[in-house]
Design an enzyme around this catalytic site. Structure first.
Site, PDB file in Angstrom:
ATOM      1  N   HIS A  14      67.924  57.427  66.239  1.00 38.33           N
ATOM      2  CA  HIS A  14      68.282  58.537  65.342  1.00 38.33           C
ATOM      3  C   HIS A  14      67.815  59.879  65.891  1.00 38.33           C
ATOM      4  O   HIS A  14      68.447  60.901  65.636  1.00 38.33           O
ATOM      5  CB  HIS A  14      67.692  58.288  63.942  1.00 38.33           C
ATOM      6  CG  HIS A  14      66.219  58.007  63.958  1.00 38.33           C
ATOM      7  ND1 HIS A  14      65.696  56.825  64.456  1.00 38.33           N
ATOM      8  CD2 HIS A  14      65.149  58.750  63.568  1.00 38.33           C
ATOM      9  CE1 HIS A  14      64.371  56.856  64.354  1.00 38.33           C
ATOM     10  NE2 HIS A  14      64.029  58.010  63.825  1.00 38.33           N
ATOM     11  N   HIS A 103      65.977  62.393  94.748  1.00 37.76           N
ATOM     12  CA  HIS A 103      64.722  61.842  95.274  1.00 37.76           C
ATOM     13  C   HIS A 103      64.390  60.448  94.756  1.00 37.76           C
ATOM     14  O   HIS A 103      63.684  59.701  95.431  1.00 37.76           O
ATOM     15  CB  HIS A 103      63.552  62.779  94.942  1.00 37.76           C
ATOM     16  CG  HIS A 103      63.598  64.079  95.690  1.00 37.76           C
ATOM     17  ND1 HIS A 103      62.579  64.999  95.641  1.00 37.76           N
ATOM     18  CD2 HIS A 103      64.555  64.611  96.503  1.00 37.76           C
ATOM     19  CE1 HIS A 103      62.902  66.043  96.398  1.00 37.76           C
ATOM     20  NE2 HIS A 103      64.097  65.837  96.917  1.00 37.76           N
TER      21      HIS A 103
HETATM   22  C1  RB5 Z   1      61.479  58.411  66.289  1.00 36.70           C
HETATM   23  O1  RB5 Z   1      60.892  59.073  65.222  1.00 36.70           O
HETATM   24  C2  RB5 Z   1      60.756  58.715  67.579  1.00 36.70           C
HETATM   25  O2  RB5 Z   1      59.517  58.086  67.597  1.00 36.70           O
HETATM   26  C3  RB5 Z   1      61.581  58.293  68.758  1.00 36.70           C
HETATM   27  O3  RB5 Z   1      62.814  58.945  68.726  1.00 36.70           O
HETATM   28  C4  RB5 Z   1      61.020  58.588  70.128  1.00 36.70           C
HETATM   29  O4  RB5 Z   1      60.607  59.922  70.231  1.00 36.70           O
HETATM   30  C5  RB5 Z   1      60.033  57.653  70.634  1.00 36.70           C
HETATM   31  O5  RB5 Z   1      59.540  57.757  71.771  1.00 36.70           O
END
Ligand code: RB5
Length: 149
Positions: A14, A103
């Protein structure tokens, strides 16, 4: 440089969904074949659920180059790099997108959806798709990545 006849898989959670949708639209308009491997809404999901299938397909040689996104780009990149034949690079500048090809012979670009805008994301992806690995001394280095003992 990827041939436009090659299909490019793209996946996000998301946190990267809105930029994924933008990239998909723009890349299709530019003539690329895109395989959307989810997520398909802004509902909260776990990034490994989308990233593992994409990374598996790159690892198996089904696709040459792929695009992944999550909020920071890190969870997606960490998941993808669990696969022996995957080299996923995290990018937030166009120069990095060039360097991971030149690279590191990266076969996946990981984009932090909450830290870049649509325009930058598209510029990075186009650079990633159109830049070749330089080989030579970089090949020697890339071959050493998997040597953990
Ligand atoms: C989701 O909230 C977030 O944790 C995910 O998109 C990401 O950033 C994780 O590494």
């Amino acid at each position: 440089m990827i041939n436009k006849n090659n299909t490019i898989p793209i996946a996000s959670d998301h946190g990267g969904f809105e930029i994924k949708e933008y990239l998909k639209k723009k890349l299709i308009e530019a003539g690329y074949n895109i395989k959307d491997m989810g997520t398909y809404s802004i509902d909260s999901v776990d990034y490994p659920d989308m990233i593992h299938p994409l990374a598996k397909s790159i690892n198996a040689g089904e696709f040459k180059l792929g695009i992944i996104l999550c909020g920071s780009g890190n969870g997606a990149q960490m998941t993808a790099n669990k696969y022996a034949n995957v080299r996923a690079g995290l990018c937030w500048t166009v120069e990095q997108a060039s360097l991971i090809r030149q690279h590191n012979n990266a076969n996946i670009i990981s984009i932090p959806g909450r830290f870049v805008d649509e325009k930058l994301a598209l510029e990075m992806v186009i650079k990633f798709l159109t830049t070749d690995f330089e080989g030579g001394r970089h090949l020697t280095r890339v071959e050493k990545i998997s040597k953990t003992n």
